[in-house]
Design an enzyme around this catalytic site. Structure first.
Site, PDB file in Angstrom:
ATOM      1  N   GLY A 205       0.748  -1.244   0.000  1.00 43.95           N
ATOM      2  CA  GLY A 205       0.000   0.000   0.000  1.00 43.95           C
ATOM      3  C   GLY A 205       0.777   1.292   0.000  1.00 43.95           C
ATOM      4  O   GLY A 205       0.207   2.349  -0.270  1.00 43.95           O
TER       5      GLY A 205
ATOM      6  N   GLU B 129       3.904  -6.770   1.967  1.00 40.99           N
ATOM      7  CA  GLU B 129       3.755  -7.219   0.574  1.00 40.99           C
ATOM      8  C   GLU B 129       3.547  -6.043  -0.379  1.00 40.99           C
ATOM      9  O   GLU B 129       2.474  -5.868  -0.947  1.00 40.99           O
ATOM     10  CB  GLU B 129       2.658  -8.267   0.440  1.00 40.99           C
ATOM     11  CG  GLU B 129       1.398  -7.942   1.184  1.00 40.99           C
ATOM     12  CD  GLU B 129       0.402  -9.090   1.232  1.00 40.99           C
ATOM     13  OE1 GLU B 129       0.806 -10.266   1.168  1.00 40.99           O
ATOM     14  OE2 GLU B 129      -0.784  -8.790   1.342  1.00 40.99           O
TER      15      GLU B 129
ATOM     16  N   ARG C 284       3.347  -1.743  -5.860  1.00 40.85           N
ATOM     17  CA  ARG C 284       3.624  -0.485  -6.553  1.00 40.85           C
ATOM     18  C   ARG C 284       4.975   0.115  -6.184  1.00 40.85           C
ATOM     19  O   ARG C 284       5.726   0.562  -7.053  1.00 40.85           O
ATOM     20  CB  ARG C 284       2.519   0.519  -6.188  1.00 40.85           C
ATOM     21  CG  ARG C 284       2.562   1.806  -6.972  1.00 40.85           C
ATOM     22  CD  ARG C 284       1.612   2.846  -6.371  1.00 40.85           C
ATOM     23  NE  ARG C 284       0.317   2.342  -6.051  1.00 40.85           N
ATOM     24  CZ  ARG C 284      -0.741   2.374  -6.864  1.00 40.85           C
ATOM     25  NH1 ARG C 284      -0.632   2.926  -8.054  1.00 40.85           N
ATOM     26  NH2 ARG C 284      -1.904   1.878  -6.479  1.00 40.85           N
TER      27      ARG C 284
ATOM     28  N   ARG D 123      -5.103   3.542 -15.777  1.00 43.22           N
ATOM     29  CA  ARG D 123      -5.194   4.232 -14.487  1.00 43.22           C
ATOM     30  C   ARG D 123      -5.784   5.649 -14.584  1.00 43.22           C
ATOM     31  O   ARG D 123      -6.571   6.046 -13.728  1.00 43.22           O
ATOM     32  CB  ARG D 123      -3.835   4.243 -13.772  1.00 43.22           C
ATOM     33  CG  ARG D 123      -3.333   2.805 -13.477  1.00 43.22           C
ATOM     34  CD  ARG D 123      -2.221   2.769 -12.461  1.00 43.22           C
ATOM     35  NE  ARG D 123      -2.691   3.109 -11.144  1.00 43.22           N
ATOM     36  CZ  ARG D 123      -2.532   4.271 -10.572  1.00 43.22           C
ATOM     37  NH1 ARG D 123      -1.860   5.222 -11.194  1.00 43.22           N
ATOM     38  NH2 ARG D 123      -3.020   4.521  -9.374  1.00 43.22           N
TER      39      ARG D 123
ATOM     40  N   CYS E 103     -11.143   4.076 -28.796  1.00 45.55           N
ATOM     41  CA  CYS E 103     -12.424   4.687 -29.139  1.00 45.55           C
ATOM     42  C   CYS E 103     -13.240   4.978 -27.897  1.00 45.55           C
ATOM     43  O   CYS E 103     -14.231   4.298 -27.599  1.00 45.55           O
ATOM     44  CB  CYS E 103     -13.185   3.778 -30.087  1.00 45.55           C
ATOM     45  SG  CYS E 103     -12.254   3.528 -31.597  1.00 45.55           S
ATOM     46  N   GLU E 104     -12.821   5.968 -27.196  1.00 46.58           N
ATOM     47  CA  GLU E 104     -13.448   6.344 -25.931  1.00 46.58           C
ATOM     48  C   GLU E 104     -13.014   7.786 -25.665  1.00 46.58           C
ATOM     49  O   GLU E 104     -11.814   8.055 -25.592  1.00 46.58           O
ATOM     50  CB  GLU E 104     -12.885   5.424 -24.842  1.00 46.58           C
ATOM     51  CG  GLU E 104     -13.597   5.405 -23.550  1.00 46.58           C
ATOM     52  CD  GLU E 104     -14.620   4.267 -23.447  1.00 46.58           C
ATOM     53  OE1 GLU E 104     -15.614   4.500 -22.782  1.00 46.58           O
ATOM     54  OE2 GLU E 104     -14.405   3.196 -24.032  1.00 46.58           O
TER      55      GLU E 104
ATOM     56  N   TYR F 170       0.734  -1.632 -12.206  1.00 45.87           N
ATOM     57  CA  TYR F 170      -0.677  -1.605 -12.589  1.00 45.87           C
ATOM     58  C   TYR F 170      -0.903  -0.971 -13.961  1.00 45.87           C
ATOM     59  O   TYR F 170      -1.924  -0.327 -14.192  1.00 45.87           O
ATOM     60  CB  TYR F 170      -1.519  -0.903 -11.520  1.00 45.87           C
ATOM     61  CG  TYR F 170      -1.385  -1.552 -10.154  1.00 45.87           C
ATOM     62  CD1 TYR F 170      -1.933  -2.808  -9.909  1.00 45.87           C
ATOM     63  CD2 TYR F 170      -0.679  -0.936  -9.122  1.00 45.87           C
ATOM     64  CE1 TYR F 170      -1.793  -3.414  -8.667  1.00 45.87           C
ATOM     65  CE2 TYR F 170      -0.527  -1.543  -7.881  1.00 45.87           C
ATOM     66  CZ  TYR F 170      -1.087  -2.784  -7.668  1.00 45.87           C
ATOM     67  OH  TYR F 170      -0.950  -3.385  -6.445  1.00 45.87           O
TER      68      TYR F 170
END
Ligand code: LLP
Length: 425
Positions: free
Chosen positions: A240, A282, A285, A322, A353-354, A382
């Site tokens: 985290g 653990e 990132r 993200r 296409c967004e 990520y």
């Protein structure tokens, strides 16, 4: 600082990472291209190990594979003495392929399948982190059927709201993860009545991209208080710790994090007069995030006078979801104009296409031209692991760089790869 530690501008005025000119890498391997810096990656593993080991010898650092799962990366992480946290049969399979020591593998998830659990028990992995009582019952049946023992931890929902994006908070009461504090003692009793499940300790994970150490200290207090009368041999605090994604995020160093966490951990266990357990962290990132840079080629440029200038790149939400998912902020430079002063404000649009597929809004860059190479920082975590094939675009290649040498560690998916599982031809 959100760039790999080997980042520098070379005599051609181009950005270099791991001694490799990024413009040359883009030409050799194509774009979009994930670039991972081995020195930064190994450095982060060592920082974690030494920061914790020096303060608390009985520590194991395990890497959260969900941040970046690939055999080459796992081999390096294993070589640096870290264990592996896996969250699926696929991550477990990759860990096996990478030659990970299965005794240091921890298996997480709120709904592991029967097949995955059976495989984990058969392989005699280190620990299964049991998320709920139904899983406990399932694992009990599986171990009886196989006649095999397994060490388990319980994932505890500590009821803590860490300050981060709500989608990546996990420790709050209203969460699908973990057993609520009130039910942990009952779960431990149930485990003790089984024949093959060996209760080892407690786990908790309060969220991701967290900048403030305080919630981790609260988590320690809760796990310590719960440990009374339970014979807990191991406490796993999850991952985290946040990183500087945007280039201006202020984050604690790994050393500061270890100092406060270990200090508080020792204090709590002393106060409760309990035997000091093994400590597990653990991180995902904060091990791989800043080691990664993504290269894109600039394509179409569209100026809407008085409103905005869009510069489009050849990747976007499929290789880095993200920004669209969490409104994540990234920084970038033009790798081929690394010394040029900034001259305009643009929005970097993806190719998918967004309309929401915008990688970076309102970034200052030198005058952008078609063919420039954009290097986006802090994309090691990520990005690849959450990549998709939206618009049937193949996932990008990844190279590991060190000492001037690039190594291809992940091939670019071809159109052939994309139709591989189509049954009707
Ligand atoms: N342990 C457990 C049980 C986890 O669920 C996670 C992350 C970690 C460790 C590693 O956390 P880290 O050190 O990487 O923060 N997709 C989101 C992040 C989701 C994190 C999920 N769990 C993002 O891109 O921000």
């Amino acid at each position: 600082m959100n760039q790999p530690i080997t980042a520098k501008i070379n005599e051609k005025g181009r950005l270099e990472i791991g001694g490799c000119d990024l413009v040359d890498l883009a030409a050799e391997f194509g774009t979009p291209l994930y670039v991972m810096d081995e020195v930064t990656l190994r450095g982060k593993c060592r920082e974690y190990r030494t920061a914790f080991k020096n303060r608390y010898d009985n520590t194991l650092i395990i890497f959260a594979n969900k941040a970046l799962c690939n055999t080459a990366i796992l081999k390096i992480i294993q070589d640096e003495g870290l264990g592996a946290d896996v969250a699926s049969g696929g991550e477990l399979f990759t860990a096996r392929k990478a030659g990970c020591n299965l005794k240091t593998v921890y298996f997480h998830g709120n709904n592991k399948t029967q097949k995955e659990l059976m495989e984990a028990v058969e392989l005699e992995i280190g620990r299964i982190v049991v998320d709920n009582l139904d899983e406990l019952a399932l694992l009990d049946r599986i171990t009886v059927k196989l006649g095999k023992k397994i060490d388990i931890l319980f994932r505890v929902n500590p009821g803590i709201e860490a300050h981060t994006h709500e989608f990546i908070q996990t420790g709050q009461i209203d969460s699908k993860f973990g057993i609520s504090k009130e039910n942990v003692a009952e779960a431990v009793k149930l485990a003790q009545r089984t024949k093959y499940l060996n209760f080892i300790g407690l786990h908790s994970h309060i969220g991701s991209q967290i900048f403030d150490i305080e919630p981790f200290l609260k988590e320690i207090e809760i796990l310590c208080a719960l440990s009374e009368g339970m014979n807990v041999e191991e406490i796993n605090l999850g991952g985290g710790l946040g990183i500087d994604h945007s280039g201006s995020d202020v984050v604690p160093t790994i050393d500061q994090f270890a100092e406060e966490v270990v200090g508080h951990f020792k204090k709590c266990w002393e106060k409760h007069k309990l035997a000091e357990p093994r400590l597990i962290l653990e991180p995902g990132r904060s091990i791989v995030g800043n080691a990664g840079v993504t290269l894109y080629s600039i394509g179409g440029i569209k100026e809407i006078p008085g409103i905005r200038k869009y510069v489009s790149v050849d990747g976007g939400m499929a290789d880095n979801p993200r920004p669209i998912l969490y409104d994540a902020q990234y920084s970038a430079i033009l790798a081929n104009k690394a010394r040029k002063p900034v001259g305009e404000k643009v929005t970097v649009a993806g190719r998918f296409c967004e309309s929401g597929d915008k990688l970076i809004k309102d970034i200052e860059l030198p005058k952008v031209e078609v063919g420039d190479i954009l290097a986006v920082f802090a994309t090691g975590a990520y990005n690849y692991s959450m990549a998709s094939n939206y618009n049937r675009v193949g996932r990008s290649a990844m190279v590991l760089v060190n000492n001037g040498a690039p190594t291809l560690i992940l091939k670019r998916e071809s159109n052939e790869d994309l139709t591989l599982n189509d049954v009707v031809m």
